[in-house]
Design a protein around this motif. Structure first.
Motif, PDB file in Angstrom:
ATOM      1  N   ILE A 233       0.926  -3.515  15.445  1.00 30.30           N
ATOM      2  CA  ILE A 233       1.841  -3.715  14.299  1.00 30.30           C
ATOM      3  C   ILE A 233       1.527  -2.709  13.192  1.00 30.30           C
ATOM      4  O   ILE A 233       2.424  -2.153  12.559  1.00 30.30           O
ATOM      5  CB  ILE A 233       1.802  -5.182  13.780  1.00 30.30           C
ATOM      6  CG1 ILE A 233       2.892  -5.399  12.719  1.00 30.30           C
ATOM      7  CG2 ILE A 233       0.448  -5.585  13.240  1.00 30.30           C
ATOM      8  CD1 ILE A 233       3.104  -6.850  12.328  1.00 30.30           C
ATOM      9  N   LEU A 234       0.235  -2.406  13.014  1.00 33.85           N
ATOM     10  CA  LEU A 234      -0.120  -1.422  11.983  1.00 33.85           C
ATOM     11  C   LEU A 234       0.326  -0.017  12.378  1.00 33.85           C
ATOM     12  O   LEU A 234       0.866   0.720  11.546  1.00 33.85           O
ATOM     13  CB  LEU A 234      -1.629  -1.428  11.737  1.00 33.85           C
ATOM     14  CG  LEU A 234      -2.150  -2.443  10.735  1.00 33.85           C
ATOM     15  CD1 LEU A 234      -3.644  -2.266  10.539  1.00 33.85           C
ATOM     16  CD2 LEU A 234      -1.411  -2.310   9.390  1.00 33.85           C
TER      17      LEU A 234
ATOM     18  N   ALA B 258       0.823  -1.216   0.000  1.00 35.53           N
ATOM     19  CA  ALA B 258       0.000   0.000   0.000  1.00 35.53           C
ATOM     20  C   ALA B 258       0.857   1.265   0.000  1.00 35.53           C
ATOM     21  O   ALA B 258       0.413   2.321  -0.458  1.00 35.53           O
ATOM     22  CB  ALA B 258      -0.945  -0.009   1.210  1.00 35.53           C
ATOM     23  N   SER B 259       2.084   1.154   0.535  1.00 34.59           N
ATOM     24  CA  SER B 259       2.936   2.359   0.598  1.00 34.59           C
ATOM     25  C   SER B 259       3.884   2.413  -0.598  1.00 34.59           C
ATOM     26  O   SER B 259       4.800   3.236  -0.615  1.00 34.59           O
ATOM     27  CB  SER B 259       3.757   2.363   1.895  1.00 34.59           C
ATOM     28  OG  SER B 259       4.684   1.285   1.905  1.00 34.59           O
ATOM     29  N   ASP B 260       3.673   1.521  -1.560  1.00 36.88           N
ATOM     30  CA  ASP B 260       4.521   1.487  -2.755  1.00 36.88           C
ATOM     31  C   ASP B 260       5.984   1.275  -2.382  1.00 36.88           C
ATOM     32  O   ASP B 260       6.884   1.892  -2.964  1.00 36.88           O
ATOM     33  CB  ASP B 260       4.380   2.818  -3.508  1.00 36.88           C
ATOM     34  CG  ASP B 260       4.211   2.577  -4.992  1.00 36.88           C
ATOM     35  OD1 ASP B 260       4.334   1.420  -5.403  1.00 36.88           O
ATOM     36  OD2 ASP B 260       3.976   3.562  -5.724  1.00 36.88           O
ATOM     37  N   GLY B 261       6.211   0.458  -1.365  1.00 39.22           N
ATOM     38  CA  GLY B 261       7.587   0.116  -0.969  1.00 39.22           C
ATOM     39  C   GLY B 261       8.252   1.110  -0.043  1.00 39.22           C
ATOM     40  O   GLY B 261       9.426   0.947   0.291  1.00 39.22           O
ATOM     41  N   ALA B 262       7.536   2.163   0.397  1.00 42.21           N
ATOM     42  CA  ALA B 262       8.148   3.104   1.353  1.00 42.21           C
ATOM     43  C   ALA B 262       8.446   2.368   2.659  1.00 42.21           C
ATOM     44  O   ALA B 262       9.434   2.639   3.343  1.00 42.21           O
ATOM     45  CB  ALA B 262       7.205   4.276   1.622  1.00 42.21           C
TER      46      ALA B 262
ATOM     47  N   PHE C 193      -5.816   2.362   5.988  1.00 40.65           N
ATOM     48  CA  PHE C 193      -5.816   1.344   7.049  1.00 40.65           C
ATOM     49  C   PHE C 193      -6.691   1.782   8.238  1.00 40.65           C
ATOM     50  O   PHE C 193      -6.526   1.293   9.347  1.00 40.65           O
ATOM     51  CB  PHE C 193      -4.374   1.083   7.524  1.00 40.65           C
ATOM     52  CG  PHE C 193      -3.563   0.308   6.527  1.00 40.65           C
ATOM     53  CD1 PHE C 193      -3.534  -1.082   6.566  1.00 40.65           C
ATOM     54  CD2 PHE C 193      -2.849   0.949   5.529  1.00 40.65           C
ATOM     55  CE1 PHE C 193      -2.796  -1.813   5.650  1.00 40.65           C
ATOM     56  CE2 PHE C 193      -2.105   0.233   4.597  1.00 40.65           C
ATOM     57  CZ  PHE C 193      -2.083  -1.145   4.658  1.00 40.65           C
ATOM     58  N   GLN C 194      -7.603   2.706   7.999  1.00 44.31           N
ATOM     59  CA  GLN C 194      -8.494   3.231   9.054  1.00 44.31           C
ATOM     60  C   GLN C 194      -7.697   3.703  10.278  1.00 44.31           C
ATOM     61  O   GLN C 194      -8.119   3.534  11.431  1.00 44.31           O
ATOM     62  CB  GLN C 194      -9.532   2.197   9.510  1.00 44.31           C
ATOM     63  CG  GLN C 194     -10.669   1.944   8.527  1.00 44.31           C
ATOM     64  CD  GLN C 194     -10.254   0.985   7.433  1.00 44.31           C
ATOM     65  OE1 GLN C 194      -9.701  -0.062   7.730  1.00 44.31           O
ATOM     66  NE2 GLN C 194     -10.487   1.344   6.191  1.00 44.31           N
TER      67      GLN C 194
END
Ligand code: AMP
Ligand code: MG
Length: 355
Positions: free
Chosen positions: A305-306, A119-123, A329-330
């Motif tokens: 963890i999120l 979701a973060s494009d690999g960040a 991710f709410q």
């Protein structure tokens, strides 16, 4: 040592802000508060447990159980240093062509990490181990202690070294299928960005198994869990560190019930070389400490963890993309940028009280 004391100072100021002033002093009005401070997983673990007045032994038992779980998490699963840990053994298998079978625990952790990475494009990239070792992040604290912040022994890696480490830190090259994991040569996993968040999730589990516990605050480095309620029914107050003065705070989050709060900031771990500061949150796209214009990011989520993974990812992405990612991710987010500007989601705004 200076860095360690700064951390202790920050935690003590947090405790004061939380208003837990009777701890261990025999204060007669709130005898049910029990507090312990320990070090584990390379950080300070501060636990405050509320239970009925007759449960002092239980409170000690609960804090002991949580501490033992943290040691176990590090020793059996997360450490890249200890040869007993699954991550260490997976890293050793890199390039052998032999897939390793993941424990259910680690498979669950990696699944969530992969979701944030995608979701973060690999960040957020937990295959960043080679790069993190190249930057030698884990030795900075001791270097700073001996060199009073002006590090003389740390040598900034060359562009060539960075490129080589980046070529080994490519999440797309990681093979995970079912409960099998296959690491290509050179790849090393690093779960340093989520370890403290995982601690919060495991602590939640332990607290829930002890129904006599009515409330708790557990902090592990930059991650804090609030659980249940205070005896007087008031909100949990979680301070947000001021990244421009890490002994102070910008304000507090007023929270109720179970919440996980993680902060990633450039003040947490850094070295200075020739007046330039290098911090510990790396941008996988450049191989250098992230330069997204933010100094700290705080995430509020149901999941430890999120919250921990997202705080790291959002730090790399910066304000605009980071706000979008948190909402996917709410989760609620608060950013402090290099000018001292504060940006946050609406949900965060509803519980943030500025100083
Ligand atoms: P945190 O303080 O939670 O933001 O985590 C920082 C730690 O995570 C560092 O010390 C590295 O071990 C690791 N790390 C640094 N940059 C990244 C990144 N972009 N993605 C995943 N892990 C990272
Ligand atoms: Mg993190």
């Amino acid at each position: 040592m200076k860095k360690f004391l700064q951390k202790v100072q920050a935690i003590l100021s947090l405790i004061c802000i939380l208003g837990i002033s009777c701890i261990g002093t025999g204060c007669s009005r709130q005898p049910e508060v029990y507090n312990s401070v320990d070090t584990a997983m390379g950080t300070i673990i501060n636990q405050t447990i509320y239970a009925s007045p007759k449960e002092a032994a239980l409170q000690r038992e609960v804090t002991g159980e949580i501490l033992s779980r943290i040691h176990l998490l590090e020793k059996d699963y997360l450490s890249w240093r200890l040869d007993t840990a699954e991550i260490y053994q997976i890293n050793r298998s890199a390039g052998t062509g032999q897939a390793k079978v993941l424990s259910d625990k680690l498979a669950g952790i990696l699944e969530q990490c992969k979701a944030v990475s995608a979701a973060s494009d690999g960040a957020f990239d937990f295959t960043i181990g080679q790069l993190a070792r190249l930057w030698d992040i884990d030795t900075w604290a001791t270097m700073q202690a001996t060199d009073s912040g002006q590090n003389k022994r740390f040598v900034v890696p060359t562009q060539e070294q960075i490129h080589l480490a980046m070529s080994n830190s490519q999440i797309d090259a990681l093979g995970v299928e079912g409960n099998q994991i296959l690491l290509p040569a050179g790849m090393q996993l690093d779960l340093g960005a989520v370890g403290k968040g995982i601690v919060l999730d495991d602590a939640k589990e332990i607290l829930a198994a002890h129904t006599e516990v009515t409330g708790a605050v557990i902090s592990a480095g930059g991650s804090i869990l609030t659980y249940g309620s205070k005896p007087d029914g008031s909100c949990w107050n979680v301070a947000i560190v001021d990244p421009f003065d890490s002994a102070g705070s910008l304000g507090i989050l007023k929270l109720t019930g179970q919440c996980c709060v993680s902060t990633s900031g450039d003040y947490e771990r850094f070295v200075e070389v020739d007046g330039k500061r290098y911090h510990h949150i790396l941008d996988p796209a450049t191989g250098y400490p992230a330069d997204s214009g933010v100094r700290s990011v705080t995430i509020l989520s149901d999941s430890g963890i999120l919250s921990d993974a997202l705080s790291t990812a959002c730090f790399v992405l910066g304000v605009e993309e980071g706000l979008e990612l948190a909402q996917c991710f709410q989760a609620e987010a608060l950013f402090v940028d290099e000018e001292g500007g504060i940006y946050m989601t609406e949900g965060m705004h509803n519980c943030f009280v500025a100083n």
